[in-house]
Structure formats: structure tokens, C-alpha cells
Design a protein around this motif. Structure first.
Motif, PDB file in Angstrom:
ATOM      1  N   LEU A 279      -2.685  -7.961  50.969  1.00 52.00           N
ATOM      2  CA  LEU A 279      -1.391  -7.543  50.449  1.00 52.00           C
ATOM      3  C   LEU A 279      -0.466  -8.750  50.410  1.00 52.00           C
ATOM      4  O   LEU A 279      -0.253  -9.406  51.434  1.00 52.00           O
TER       5      LEU A 279
ATOM      6  N   ALA B  23       3.393  -9.948  48.908  1.00 53.50           N
ATOM      7  CA  ALA B  23       4.642  -9.434  48.365  1.00 53.50           C
ATOM      8  C   ALA B  23       5.749 -10.438  48.633  1.00 53.50           C
ATOM      9  O   ALA B  23       5.744 -11.117  49.654  1.00 53.50           O
TER      10      ALA B  23
ATOM     11  N   SER C 190       0.337 -14.043  52.302  1.00 54.82           N
ATOM     12  CA  SER C 190      -0.281 -12.717  52.266  1.00 54.82           C
ATOM     13  C   SER C 190      -0.723 -12.262  53.657  1.00 54.82           C
ATOM     14  O   SER C 190      -0.761 -13.046  54.598  1.00 54.82           O
TER      15      SER C 190
ATOM     16  N   LEU D 163       4.522  -1.506  53.990  1.00 51.86           N
ATOM     17  CA  LEU D 163       5.377  -2.693  53.908  1.00 51.86           C
ATOM     18  C   LEU D 163       6.755  -2.270  54.380  1.00 51.86           C
ATOM     19  O   LEU D 163       7.229  -1.200  54.013  1.00 51.86           O
TER      20      LEU D 163
ATOM     21  N   LEU E 196      12.103  -6.484  45.485  1.00 50.98           N
ATOM     22  CA  LEU E 196      10.719  -6.951  45.491  1.00 50.98           C
ATOM     23  C   LEU E 196      10.416  -7.633  44.161  1.00 50.98           C
ATOM     24  O   LEU E 196      10.453  -7.006  43.105  1.00 50.98           O
TER      25      LEU E 196
ATOM     26  N   GLY F 114       4.437  -7.846  43.966  1.00 53.21           N
ATOM     27  CA  GLY F 114       3.564  -7.299  44.987  1.00 53.21           C
ATOM     28  C   GLY F 114       2.169  -7.139  44.421  1.00 53.21           C
ATOM     29  O   GLY F 114       2.002  -6.823  43.236  1.00 53.21           O
TER      30      GLY F 114
ATOM     31  N   ASP G 186       6.220  -4.025  41.652  1.00 54.27           N
ATOM     32  CA  ASP G 186       7.436  -4.817  41.843  1.00 54.27           C
ATOM     33  C   ASP G 186       8.618  -3.886  42.095  1.00 54.27           C
ATOM     34  O   ASP G 186       8.472  -2.664  42.105  1.00 54.27           O
TER      35      ASP G 186
ATOM     36  N   VAL H 168       2.021   1.659  50.746  1.00 55.45           N
ATOM     37  CA  VAL H 168       1.367   1.054  49.585  1.00 55.45           C
ATOM     38  C   VAL H 168       0.089   1.801  49.258  1.00 55.45           C
ATOM     39  O   VAL H 168      -0.193   2.106  48.105  1.00 55.45           O
TER      40      VAL H 168
END
Length: 159
Positions: free
Chosen positions: A24, A26, A73, A94, A105, A108, A125, A137
Motif C-alpha cells: 500500500l 499513499a 510504501s 489507512l 490524498l 494511492g 485518490d 482500503v
């Protein structure tokens, strides 16, 4: 394979392996992001705090879930066959630090891989969110004996 919000897929359709890495990444303007994984029971409860994986607890007791991070990440590695029978779902979240919300954001990306290669990805996003401070997520969950992935991409503000 590109995944969409709300999509559900059997992990066995992606790979014959039972070890997966979920990466992940972001970027949240003006804030750090915390990634966590909650291993919950059949009642969707965190009945064992040892299955709350985050920056201060990077592995589950038997090593079935491990987390590693770098500047860009967070990688969560799952060895699903090693999980105890009490864990039915793994919730990947998150959370924004400070006053930032997920609206900020900028990018992502969730990528699920086996030991060989990336298998599927989900890009997101801030345009999909407003005042949310945290997001679920995705979820890995056990149904009818098969582990599956659900792309949730939904947030909440508080609680």
C-alpha cells in the motif's frame, strides 16, 4: 488486473499460492499516513490484540502477518494457512495523522502480489473522499473455505 471499488475476488483466482503481499502506497498532502491490519473473528471483533498489526507491532504471534515499511510504501505479507482458525477477516486501513483528511490524498495504490509477480492493483485518490480521517482500503476474508479480497475503499471520520 485492475480492481474496482466494491470488487470481490477469490485469491485462488489470482494465484495457487497461499502467501500474498499487499503493498500500500499513499501520499497525503501535509500529513503522514498510518497503515494497519486488524485480524478479526467471525463476529468482526478484534478479539486478540496480537492481531492488530501496525508500526509498533509488526508481526502476528505465529508470523502469519508481517509488516514492513519504507519511505514510500507499506508491505503486509500474509501466510494465510498459518493463521489460527479464530481469524476470519483481515482489515487493511489507512489513517491520517493530525488534521488532514483523505480528500487531500494525492495518490494511492494497493498492489497484491504472490512470490512471483504483481497480480492485481487498485488505484485511488482524494477525489473519492471528503472529510474521512481513515479508510478501510480492503479486506481479506474467509468464505466457504476460500480466502477472498474485497476492495472496500470507504472511509469514516472518528470512532
Amino acid at each position: 488486473m485492475d480492481l474496482q471499488k466494491g470488487q470481490k475476488i477469490k485469491l485462488s483466482q489470482l494465484s495457487a499460492e497461499h502467501r500474498f503481499t499487499l503493498t500500500l502506497s499513499a501520499a497525503l498532502a501535509g500529513s503522514a499516513i498510518d497503515v494497519s491490519c486488524f485480524g478479526v473473528d467471525h463476529q468482526d471483533k478484534l478479539s486478540d490484540d496480537r492481531y492488530f498489526i501496525f508500526y509498533n507491532q509488526l508481526t502476528s504471534p505465529e508470523g502469519a502477518i508481517t509488516m514492513s515499511t519504507d519511505a514510500k510504501s507499506t508491505a503486509l505479507t500474509f501466510e494465510l494457512d498459518r493463521l489460527p482458525a479464530s481469524i476470519h477477516k483481515l482489515v487493511i486501513t489507512l489513517a491520517a495523522d493530525g488534521s488532514a483528511t483523505m480528500k487531500a490524498l494525492t495518490e494511492g495504490l494497493l498492489v497484491i502480489s504472490d512470490s512471483q509477480k504483481p497480480l492485481a492493483k487498485f488505484a485511488f485518490d482524494g477525489s473519492q473522499f471528503s472529510r474521512e480521517k481513515a479508510l478501510i482500503v480492503g479486506e481479506l476474508y474467509l468464505k466457504d473455505g476460500d480466502w477472498r479480497l474485497s476492495v472496500v475503499a470507504s472511509g469514516f471520520n472518528g470512532g
